[in-house]
Design an enzyme around this catalytic site. Structure first.
Site, PDB file in Angstrom:
ATOM      1  N   GLU A  14     -23.472  20.076  -2.145  1.00  0.00           N
ATOM      2  CA  GLU A  14     -24.555  19.926  -3.109  1.00  0.00           C
ATOM      3  C   GLU A  14     -25.758  20.750  -2.646  1.00  0.00           C
ATOM      4  O   GLU A  14     -26.026  20.858  -1.442  1.00  0.00           O
ATOM      5  CB  GLU A  14     -24.945  18.445  -3.200  1.00  0.00           C
ATOM      6  CG  GLU A  14     -26.050  18.137  -4.192  1.00  0.00           C
ATOM      7  CD  GLU A  14     -26.464  16.669  -4.172  1.00  0.00           C
ATOM      8  OE1 GLU A  14     -27.050  16.218  -5.173  1.00  0.00           O
ATOM      9  OE2 GLU A  14     -26.217  15.987  -3.151  1.00  0.00           O
ATOM     10  N   LYS A  66     -24.375  15.118 -12.383  1.00  0.00           N
ATOM     11  CA  LYS A  66     -24.668  13.988 -11.511  1.00  0.00           C
ATOM     12  C   LYS A  66     -25.446  12.917 -12.275  1.00  0.00           C
ATOM     13  O   LYS A  66     -26.422  13.212 -12.966  1.00  0.00           O
ATOM     14  CB  LYS A  66     -25.464  14.462 -10.290  1.00  0.00           C
ATOM     15  CG  LYS A  66     -25.761  13.369  -9.266  1.00  0.00           C
ATOM     16  CD  LYS A  66     -26.522  13.956  -8.084  1.00  0.00           C
ATOM     17  CE  LYS A  66     -26.860  12.903  -7.035  1.00  0.00           C
ATOM     18  NZ  LYS A  66     -27.632  13.487  -5.912  1.00  0.00           N
ATOM     19  N   CYS A 115     -22.661  13.062  -4.237  1.00  0.00           N
ATOM     20  CA  CYS A 115     -23.585  12.401  -3.311  1.00  0.00           C
ATOM     21  C   CYS A 115     -23.813  10.914  -3.622  1.00  0.00           C
ATOM     22  O   CYS A 115     -22.911  10.098  -3.465  1.00  0.00           O
ATOM     23  CB  CYS A 115     -24.899  13.169  -3.266  1.00  0.00           C
ATOM     24  SG  CYS A 115     -25.866  12.889  -1.750  1.00  0.00           S
TER      25      CYS A 115
END
Length: 546
Positions: A106, A205, A237
Site C-alpha cells: 500500500e 479500500k 491494510c
C-alpha cells in the site's frame, strides 16, 4: 519442415501424431512408452496447479517533498516512476525465480503525506475490470493512464500477476449531495494485472485509517478473481480487522488466498504486522500474501507469505532502510491440503473445565487504552484463570526456569477497543511485562529470556473468529512450534520454546461492533462468482481424461 500438426490421443496403447509437410503426409505411431510419457506430462501439468510460487515485496517508498500546494501531474508521475523503477526490479526478479504472482505494498508509489488537494495529481481513473482492458496495449482508452499502462506492461512483459496499490479518481455531479467540492471521489485502490497485462481486479479500500485524502466507498467491495492456481480475494491494510470485506471473502466467497497490500505500523503486544497477519491466516484457514511498506521511523515493517498451518516465509527488519523480496511455494487450495489444521471450536475446552482457583494477586492494567484484568505468574509452573465480563482465560504453563528480573502475567479483556470504542475484542494473553514493576505490564517490550517447556492457553470466547499469536524475543515468529487443538487450546509443540514475548488468543466479536456491518451476501452474487470456478474444474477434468 513441419507446417501443421494435429495430435490424436488414443487411450491405451498408442498415440498418433499426424503431421503435414508441403507434399508429404507422415504418420508416426508411438509405442506404449510414448503414450505413458505423454499421459504423465498431462497429469503433471494438472497437478502443478495444486501449488504456486508467490512473491511479496516490502518497499522503502521514495516520498514526495512536503508541500501544502499540489505539484504538477508531470512532477507526480516523475516520483511515481521512481518508485515503479524499484518495483520493476522486484517484479523481474520474481518472474525470473518462477513466481506466478507478486504483491507490492500500500502507498508504494507515492507515500501517505497528503491532503485531498495534494494527492489529486497522483490519481488516475481506474475502470471496472469488466471492460476487458490491457492498458499496455491500449494506454489511452480511458484517458491519461501512464501508471496503469506501465504496471500492465510489467505484468505482460514478465508473464506474472502484479498486485499494486494506487489512487483512483471518479468524477461525480455537483447535484449529488455527497460529491466532494472538487467534483471527484478519491479512493485508495488495489489493482491486479494478469500475466497478459489485463486488468482483472480493482478494489477500493473501505476501512480508512487517518486517510483524509481518500473517500470511503458507499459499501465494502467484495472483489475476487480466479486463476489456474486458485481463487483470490483482495483488500487493504486496516480492512483486515473487520468483518467486511475480510471475513466475507473467506466465509461466503470461499477464496483460497488473500492478497494484502498494507502500510502497517507495528504496535506491541498484539498488532505487529508479522504477528497478527500470520495469526489471521491461521484463524481464517487461508493463505495471506502480505506486502508492507518499509519505513523504520514509523515502525513500518513486516511482510510475509502465510499459510493456514504456519508462516511460509516472513520478514521483520527495524535495522536497515532497504526493501526485501520474499518467495514461497504455496498450496493453491489450502482447504484441501493435508497440512491445513481442522476447524476449531474456540470455547470447547475452556467451557468444559472448572476455572482454576482464583488468583490472589490480580490487578488491572492498560494495553492501548484497553483495561485488562491481569494475574501474575508467580511460580515457575502453575494453572491460572482470569476473567473479564463474559470471557474467562485459562493458562497452564511450565517455565524452564523462572528469570528473577522477568515478570509474566495472564490477562483478559472483553469490550470495545481503544479510543474509537467501535470494535469488540475478546483477548486472552500471557505476556512479559516491561519490567518487574507491574504497572509496566502491557507496555511495549521486544526482548525476553524466559523459555517455556509447556503452555496451554484457552478462553470462553463468544466468537468463532479467534486468531492465535505467539511472538518470540526480538520480534520473531515461531513456525511449527505451536498449534491450536480442535477444542480451542493454543499449545506449544516440539519441546522447549524460544524466549517468549507473548502468547495470545485475539478474538473479534464482529456482531458486537458499534455500527456493525452485515457480512451477508446474496445467493445470486455467490452463485455468479462460482461460475468461473466450476468452468475451470470441468476443463481440468477433461484434460485428465484425454
Amino acid at each position: 519442415m513441419l507446417h501443421k500438426c494435429s495430435f490424436l490421443y488414443k487411450y491405451y496403447m498408442n498415440v498418433t501424431f499426424t503431421c503435414r509437410t508441403q507434399d508429404t503426409l507422415v504418420m508416426i505411431t508411438s509405442s506404449l512408452q510414448t503414450s505413458v510419457a505423454v499421459f504423465a506430462l498431462i497429469i503433471l501439468h494438472v497437478s502443478a496447479l495444486d501449488t504456486f510460487k508467490a512473491a511479496v515485496y516490502e518497499h522503502a517508498v521514495i516520498l514526495p517533498d512536503d508541500t501544502k500546494t499540489p505539484v504538477s501531474p508531470d512532477e507526480a508521475l516523475l516520483l511515481m516512476n521512481k518508485n515503479i523503477d524499484i518495483l520493476e526490479k522486484a517484479i523481474k526478479q520474481a518472474a525470473e525465480q518462477g513466481a506466478q504472482i507478486i504483491v507490492t505494498p500500500e502507498d508504494a508509489l507515492y507515500g501517505w503525506k497528503f491532503t485531498r488537494e495534494t494527492i489529486f495529481p497522483y490519481l488516475e481513473d481506474i475502470p471496472d475490470p469488466q471492460v476487458n482492458w490491457i492498458p499496455c496495449q491500449d494506454p489511452h482508452r480511458f484517458g491519461h493512464t501512464p501508471v496503469q499502462a506501465r504496471l500492465s506492461c510489467l505484468a505482460k512483459n514478465n508473464s506474472i500477476y502484479v498486485v499494486a496499490n494506487m489512487g483512483d479518481k471518479k468524477p461525480c455531479s455537483s447535484r449529488n449531495t455527497t460529491c466532494p467540492s472538487n467534483g471527484h471521489y478519491q479512493y485508495n485502490t488495489n489493482v491486479v494485472y494478469d500475466a497478459k497485462g489485463k486488468l482483472v481486479a480493482r478494489y477500493h479500500k473501505y476501512h480508512l485509517y487517518r486517510e483524509l485524502q481518500f473517500d470511503v466507498p458507499e459499501k465494502p467491495e467484495l472483489v475476487t478473481f480466479n486463476t489456474a492456481f486458485g481463487k483470490f480475494g483482495i483488500f487493504t491494510c486496516f480492512d483486515i480487522l473487520f468483518h467486511d470485506p475480510a471475513v466475507t471473502l473467506v466465509k461466503d466467497f470461499h477464496v483460497d488466498t488473500i492478497l494484502f497490500p498494507t502500510a502497517w505500523m507495528n504496535v506491541l503486544p498484539f498488532l505487529t504486522a508479522i504477528e497478527f497477519h500470520s495469526a489471521w491466516a491461521m484463524g481464517m484457514r487461508v493463505n495471506l500474501l502480505a506486502a508492507n511498506t518499509h519505513n523504520v521511523s514509523l515502525k513500518m515493517t513486516g511482510s510475509g507469505i502465510y499459510a493456514p498451518h504456519s508462516p511460509k516465509v516472513y520478514y521483520h527488519d527495524m535495522e536497515t532502510e532497504s526493501g526485501k523480496i520474499l518467495f514461497a511455494e504455496v498450496d493453491s487450495h489450502p482447504r484441501n491440503s493435508s497440512t491445513t489444521p481442522p476447524a476449531v471450536n474456540w470455547s470447547a475446552y475452556a467451557t468444559s473445565i472448572t476455572p482454576f482457583p482464583g488468583p490472589k494477586n490480580s490487578f488491572r492494567g492498560l494495553i492501548s487504552r484497553d483495561e485488562f484484568n491481569f494475574t501474575k505468574l508467580s511460580e515457575s509452573a502453575g494453572n491460572l484463570t482470569v476473567c473479564q465480563k463474559e470471557l474467562c482465560c485459562h493458562l497452564s504453563y511450565r517455565m524452564l526456569g523462572k528469570e528473577e528480573d522477568e515478570v509474566y502475567v495472564l490477562g483478559a479483556f472483553a469490550g470495545l477497543h481503544g479510543r474509537r470504542r467501535r470494535e469488540y475484542w475478546q483477548v486472552c494473553t500471557m505476556l512479559k511485562c516491561r519490567s518487574t514493576n507491574l504497572t509496566t505490564c502491557g507496555q511495549s517490550v521486544e526482548t525476553a529470556l524466559t523459555r517455556f517447556e509447556m503452555f496451554s492457553l484457552s478462553g470462553t470466547f463468544g466468537t468463532e473468529y479467534v486468531f492465535p499469536e505467539v511472538l518470540l524475543t526480538k520480534i520473531k515468529l515461531a513456525p511449527e512450534k505451536f498449534e491450536v487443538l480442535e477444542d480451542g487450546r493454543l499449545v506449544n509443540k516440539n519441546g522447549l520454546s524460544e524466549p517468549v514475548l507473548t502468547v495470545s488468543l485475539f478474538g473479534r466479536w464482529y456482531t458486537k461492533d458499534v455500527h456493525s456491518i452485515s457480512g451477508g451476501t446474496s445467493n445470486s452474487a455467490t452463485t455468479y462468482l462460482m461460475i468461473p470456478t466450476l468452468l475451470m474444474i470441468i476443463v481440468l477434468q477433461y484434460a485428465v481424461m484425454v
